[in-house]
Structure formats: C-alpha cells, structure tokens
Scaffold this motif. Structure first.
Motif, short mmCIF file in Angstrom:
data_model
loop_
_atom_site.label_atom_id
_atom_site.label_comp_id
_atom_site.label_asym_id
_atom_site.label_seq_id
_atom_site.Cartn_x
_atom_site.Cartn_y
_atom_site.Cartn_z
N PHE A 209 -9.73 26.51 -2.56
CA PHE A 209 -10.17 27.62 -1.23
C PHE A 209 -11.25 27.37 -0.44
O PHE A 209 -11.21 27.42 0.58
CB PHE A 209 -9.40 28.88 -1.73
N GLU A 210 -12.23 28.12 -1.34
CA GLU A 210 -12.97 28.25 -1.10
C GLU A 210 -14.28 26.78 -0.96
O GLU A 210 -15.42 27.44 -0.86
CB GLU A 210 -14.51 29.44 -1.92
N PHE A 213 -17.46 27.39 1.91
CA PHE A 213 -18.06 28.61 1.58
C PHE A 213 -18.79 28.59 0.73
O PHE A 213 -20.42 28.77 0.21
CB PHE A 213 -17.29 29.50 0.66
N THR A 274 -9.27 36.26 -3.40
CA THR A 274 -10.25 35.51 -2.94
C THR A 274 -9.94 35.49 -1.11
O THR A 274 -10.99 35.44 -0.47
CB THR A 274 -9.60 34.07 -3.04
N PRO A 275 -8.45 35.34 -0.48
CA PRO A 275 -8.65 35.75 0.98
C PRO A 275 -9.69 36.87 1.80
O PRO A 275 -10.26 36.92 2.08
CB PRO A 275 -7.60 35.73 1.54
N ARG A 278 -13.44 37.78 2.33
CA ARG A 278 -14.22 37.38 4.18
C ARG A 278 -13.65 38.71 4.78
O ARG A 278 -13.79 38.30 5.95
CB ARG A 278 -13.58 35.91 4.28
N ILE A 279 -12.41 39.48 4.50
CA ILE A 279 -12.47 39.89 5.46
C ILE A 279 -12.96 41.78 5.42
O ILE A 279 -12.81 42.35 6.69
CB ILE A 279 -10.60 40.23 5.42
N GLY A 340 -20.71 35.04 5.86
CA GLY A 340 -19.43 35.08 6.69
C GLY A 340 -18.28 36.56 4.99
O GLY A 340 -17.08 36.24 5.61
N TYR A 341 -19.22 36.71 4.21
CA TYR A 341 -17.93 37.56 3.15
C TYR A 341 -18.54 38.71 3.23
O TYR A 341 -20.03 39.47 3.57
CB TYR A 341 -18.97 36.71 1.58
N CYS A 342 -17.90 39.84 3.28
CA CYS A 342 -17.48 41.37 3.84
C CYS A 342 -17.98 41.36 1.97
O CYS A 342 -17.04 42.07 1.24
CB CYS A 342 -16.41 41.81 4.28
N LEU B 144 -23.52 39.58 10.50
CA LEU B 144 -22.39 39.50 9.47
C LEU B 144 -21.16 40.74 10.28
O LEU B 144 -20.08 39.86 10.69
CB LEU B 144 -22.41 39.90 8.35
N HIS B 151 -15.79 34.04 12.79
CA HIS B 151 -15.22 33.66 10.82
C HIS B 151 -13.54 33.92 10.53
O HIS B 151 -13.22 33.88 9.81
CB HIS B 151 -15.87 34.58 9.39
N MET B 152 -13.06 35.02 10.83
CA MET B 152 -11.67 35.17 11.34
C MET B 152 -10.62 34.21 11.64
O MET B 152 -9.87 33.32 10.96
CB MET B 152 -11.21 36.59 11.94
N TYR B 159 -7.48 27.50 6.42
CA TYR B 159 -6.78 27.56 5.81
C TYR B 159 -5.46 26.76 5.85
O TYR B 159 -4.91 26.17 4.87
CB TYR B 159 -6.30 29.16 5.07
N ASN B 162 -7.13 22.07 5.07
CA ASN B 162 -6.84 22.73 4.05
C ASN B 162 -5.51 22.46 2.94
O ASN B 162 -4.90 21.53 2.62
CB ASN B 162 -7.54 23.38 2.76
#
Lengths: 443, 189
Positions: A209-210, A213, A274-275, A278-279, A340-342, B144, B151-152, B159, B162
């Motif tokens: 998935f990453e 990133f 994992t998702p 970034r949220i 973009g990682y929270c 950020l 980013h969203m 995704y 991919n």
C-alpha cells in the motif's frame, strides 16, 4: 549528485601531485561519437581502476601509477566489442577493468603533443566528460526488473519485515509460555508458525500500500517494492500465500479463537492502521492494539479462552507501544510532515509526550496487577520496579525536555525494556498448585 | 522509446484535482520535460525483454521505470503498460511538486523566523543558519494541516490506481499462462 573526489576535473583544477595527464590525439577528439577516458584512483589501496576506451580508430589504455610515472600505450581495436550494445550521441558505454598498479614500470612516453593544445582540449573535454560520466553513472544505476531465484529469499524476507515478525512471534511465545497449564510443544510450534505467517502477510500488504510514501522517507526508501525488486502482484501473491496457511494453521491446528484473532489482527493492521496513518492521529492507538494482540493469541492458543491474564498481557504490550513509538516518531517529524502522515509528534507534540509518560507509569500499575491475577508471583512487581521506574524516568525527561536526545534515550530504552520485562515475568510465573501462596519469596 | 501518453480522459481530472500546488505551469512543464528526458535518455539493451528501473528522481524520490513493450503485446498488456506509465507520471508530478513546495516553504519559514529574531541567514562562522527541531515543529504542523486535503485526494486516487494496476497484472499473468498452455497444446498435438 556529488562527484567523486577523485574525478578528473578535481585533479586538473587542483593540480595535485600524482594527478593524471591526458594525452589524446586530435583526430580521436574530433571523431564521433565522443568518448572519453576517465581515470579514477582509489587512494586507499594500490588498485587502479581503468576505463577502457573505444574510439573510432584506436583504443588507448592509460595507467596511473601511484608515483609520478605514467605511460600511454596504444592498443588495437578489437574486432567486435561484446559490451557495445548500441551507439548514439551523448551516450557512452565503457568497459571497466581493474588492474593492479604497483608493478607498473615507468617507461618513457611514446608521444608528447603540444601542452597548450592539450590544456585547451582537456578543458573542453572535461565538461563533456563530466556530462558523459554523469550519464554513464546514472545509466549504470538502472537495473533490470527481473527476479532472480537466488535473490528471492532475501527480497521476501525484507518484504515481510522478517525482524519485526521475529519480535512479534517472540511476544506470542511469551504469551503462550505465561499461560497456565502444561506446556504443549506441538501447539507452541504451530502457534509460532501461524503467527509468523500472519505477520509476514500483514507486513507485505502494508508495504504494497505504501510504495510512494516509503520512497520519500529515509527510513523506508530501500524496501523491495520501492526498489522494484519485486512486482506488486508478486507481493500480493506472497501475502496471500502466507495469510491463508497461517490462518488455517491457527484455526485448525490450534483453536478457532486464535485463528479469529489472527485474521482480525491482519485486518486491523492492513485495512485500519495503514490507511489511518494518513488520516488521523488515532492510528497510534490502533497500532498499539495491533501490537497487543500477538501475546493474547499466544495465551488463547495455550488456554483456549480469552481471560483476564490474556488481557493483562495484551495491556502490557499496549502500554509499551506508546513510549516506544512516540519517542521514535519525535525524530521523524520532518519526514512525516512532508509525506503527509498524521502523527501526534507533528500535530499534537504535547499530547505525544504526555501519552508516552502516562503509559510508562501504566506499565508499573500493570506489573503490579500481574500477581493479583495469578499470572506471576509478587516477586515480579518488585524486581521489575527498577526497570519500570527507569523507563518512567526517561519518559518524564522526554516530557519535560522535549528534545531529540531525550526521545532517543527513551526509544532505545524501550528496545531492551520489553524483552527484559517479559523474561522477568517468565521467571516469576505462578506455578500450578501454589495459587494460595501469594506471599512467596523469590527463590 | 518515448513514453506513450494515452488519452485516458477519466484519469485527467484526478491529475488536476490532486495537484493544487502553487508552482507555475511553466515550471511544471519544464520539470516534466527534464524527467521525461531522464527516462527516455535511458535505452535498455536490445536483448532485454523486461522493464528497467532507474535511480530515485532528484525531486520526487520515486524511481522511474522504463516499460518494455514486446512486439506481440496484447490489448490487455498495452492497457496495463499505459496505466502504469500514466500512474508513474502522475505520481512523479505530485511528489516532485510536494517536495519542492516543502523545501521552498521551509526556506521561507526559516528566513522569516531568523529575521524575527534579528539574525542573518549566515552565522559568524559563515555557515547557513538553521533553526532547531523545536522551532521547526511549528512549520511541520502547519505544512501538514495545509496539505491535508491534498493528501486525502491523493491517497484515494493512489489506492484506486494501485488496485487497478495489480488487478490488471493478475489478468495479464493469467492471459500469458493461458497463451503458453495453448501454444504447448498446439505443438504437442
């Protein structure tokens, strides 16, 4: 792109003793395609790297001795060079030979052209040569995307984050060993194998998935999918081939509860954590649960039930994740922000440190609860107090100082704290038939 | 050798939406040209029938892939190659822009903070003045949150792409296997 300190331009410009001089024929320089001799010298040893040059009319090999002597020796062009795939302007393809230099005798030069002419031509050649050198160097970095059977085990090991998987399996083993009841070796092996396979699958999907990133973060830029050593399809197939037997092993070889926990953990890690990274910062709490489940699986594998002991062990692992991860993330704030990682360390730094300290203290409380639940004797909270107090102290320092130094100290402490804590738990395990004897002194 | 640009209109809006940076179109095009030049400058050996992957790009940190187009390429294989090519370009654009914007805004932040403190850009020893990690933390947090929406959108599209690429890869692999089995059946019968 930094040039090697031993490139030709630096030699010509700095005029260092023992530098190389170029003796090129005018005809060769004017001919097409432009090809240039490069000389590289490794100062650490006597070996000399020589780049084999191929002109239209003739080929030269220049050797540089460590001393001041040098010679130019014309060589006949070979009938067909196996290394020349194609020629096009601006591209250079050169064969590199490595020759030992110490025994090169100093011979008089066969030719010595006009030095002014050489300097002028050398200067213009330097620019072209640097461009071509850069291109050649870049070209050499292109790799064929073909999987070789010999490399596959190493690639798959890195894809499945084998070291992390080993740690996960060891926490599962600790859970299994701490559970009451006789130690069943076949069950233990099946549990370890099943958990290991499930972990490999989850880690592979995470990397799948990453990819973009991971490319942008220093810590993860050498992963197999980022480097193109394996295709995404193969990664997914590998993950499936690990997940299916792993879960099957846990469900039918051990018990359905452990199998269900395994599936749940894979789902939690790949589809939630994992998702979520970034949220929202909630990802850290979800990740802590992911880390807490393996020892619970070990316990349920041994006992077949999810009782208080399992939850306590899970709780200890859950609490440990916070000082471990929060301290680690403190030094990665720039990469997280850019990628973009929270993460708490970026968005809520004070919360990050507060949570780390809070959970260090929670470890003391949970260690004290262990004998209450009959998992260990009372010796355990006593002998684990020094290390728990130490990590709490480092957590407190991290909370107050909020700098890189304190975060690194806390992170490295967490690395040895957990294995030691689990080991102490094992040595203080409550033996069967002594459940009433809570005040027993350590032997 | 040059990258094929499919007229995949469905994916164009995705590119536009996830690309809300403040960099001029001209700069973008120049960068795209440079990046295309880097990929197209590379020529794999004639005998090779695999894709080739290069070193990480200076701006996006992504590794460019030179996709191999065999002579007997089926429509499905072509679709896969074009999707991968387009995704590569889309990724390249996003990350190059992201990293350059980050670098630019970081420099601006450092400059403004140093000015506020009354310091110059260089210390007494002549080295570039920097802020420590705690001062930079404000910038990281701000950057950020500013790019969160961007980013969203990118995450969702990434995704989708991919999964699409991997699914197509699976179909292509099955198609190839089927083709090989049929050929073998033909030669044996």
């Amino acid at each position: 792109m930094a040039a090697s300190p031993h490139t030709l331009s630096s030699r010509l410009l700095t005029g260092s003793v023992g530098g190389c001089l170029w003796y090129l024929e005018k005809r060769a320089i004017q001919g097409l395609p432009h090809r240039v001799t490069h000389l590289f010298r490794n100062v650490n040893n006597q070996w000399v790297m020589v780049q084999h040059l191929s002109f239209l009319k003739r080929m030269y090999v220049t050797q540089l001795h460590r001393g001041l002597s040098q010679r130019v020796k014309p060589k006949p062009e070979p009938a067909a060079s196996p290394f020349l795939e194609h020629t096009s302007s601006g591209q250079a393809r050169a064969e590199v030979d490595e020759l030992p230099s110490p025994f090169v005798p100093s011979l008089p030069l066969s030719r010595k052209p006009n030095e002014d002419l050489v300097e002028l031509e050398a200067a213009s050649i330097v620019d072209r040569s640097l461009d071509i050198a850069k291109e050649t160097k870049e070209e050499k970095q292109w790799k064929e995307m073909k999987v070789h059977a010999d490399d596959l085990p190493g690639i798959l090991a890195r894809l499945s984050k084998i070291k992390l998987t080993a740690l996960v399996v060891s926490t599962t083993s600790a859970g299994f060993a701490l559970a009451p009841g006789p130690f069943n070796w076949p069950c233990f092996l099946l549990t370890s194998l099943g958990t290991g396979l499930a972990s490999c699958a989850a880690n592979s999907i995470n990397q799948f998935f990453e990819v973009p990133f991971d490319s942008n973060m220093n810590r993860t830029k050498n992963r197999p999918l980022v480097r193109g050593q394996i295709s995404p399809l193969l990664a997914v197939c590998f993950a499936t081939c690990c997940a299916v037997p792993g879960v099957a092993l846990l469900t039918w070889g051990v018990n359905p509860l452990t199998g269900a926990l395994g599936v749940f953990n894979i789902f939690l890690y790949t589809c939630c954590y994992t998702p979520l990274k970034r949220i929202s910062i909630a990802n850290t709490w979800v990740g802590a649960v992911v880390g807490a489940i393996p020892p619970v699986m070990g316990w349920t594998a041994a006992t077949g039930s999810l009782d208080a002991g399992a939850l306590l062990l899970g709780g200890i692992l859950y609490s440990w994740q916070f000082p471990h991860f929060n301290a680690l993330s403190w030094g990665l704030r720039e990469d997280y922000s850019r990628g973009g990682y929270c993460m708490m360390s970026v968005t809520h730094p004070a919360l990050c440190r507060r949570v780390a300290l809070r959970h260090c203290l929670a470890l003391i409380a949970l260690s004290t609860a262990a004998p209450v639940l009959d998992i260990t004797t009372w010796a355990f909270p006593i002998i684990s107090l020094p290390i728990n107090l130490y990590i709490s102290y480092l957590g407190f320092r991290f909370y107050m100082d909020a700098d890189r130094r304190s975060s690194r100290k806390l992170f490295f402490c967490s690395l040895w704290h957990l294995p030691l804590l689990l080991l102490l738990m094992l040595t203080c395990k409550q033996r069967p038939g002594r459940e009433g004897d809570k005040g027993e002194a350590p032997s | 050798m040059a990258a094929l640009r499919p007229g995949s209109k469905a994916l164009r809006p995705l590119v536009g939406r996830s690309f809300s940076g403040g960099v001029g179109r001209l700069a973008r095009e120049r960068r795209a040209e440079r990046r295309d030049a880097a990929v197209s400058r590379f020529c794999p050996p004639r005998h090779s029938c695999h894709d080739w992957i290069g070193p990480p790009d200076k701006y996006s940190n992504l590794r460019p892939v030179h996709f191999h187009a065999p002579e007997d390429e089926s429509p499905l294989e072509q679709r896969l190659r074009e999707l991968r090519q387009e995704t590569q370009e889309w990724n390249q654009q996003f990350w190059a822009n992201q990293n350059l914007t980050f670098r630019k805004e970081k420099e601006e932040f450092i400059y403004s903070r140093l000015q506020a403190k009354g310091l110059g850009l260089r210390t007494e020893s002549g080295q570039r003045a920097t802020l420590d990690a705690e001062e930079m933390a404000d910038f990281y947090k701000e950057f950020l949150s500013k790019n969160f929406q961007k980013h969203m959108c990118y995450n969702r599209d990434w995704y989708k792409r991919n999964f699409a690429i991997t699914f197509l890869m699976g179909k292509v692999a099955l198609e190839r296997m089927w083709r090989r089995l049929r050929q073998r059946h033909k030669t044996t019968s």
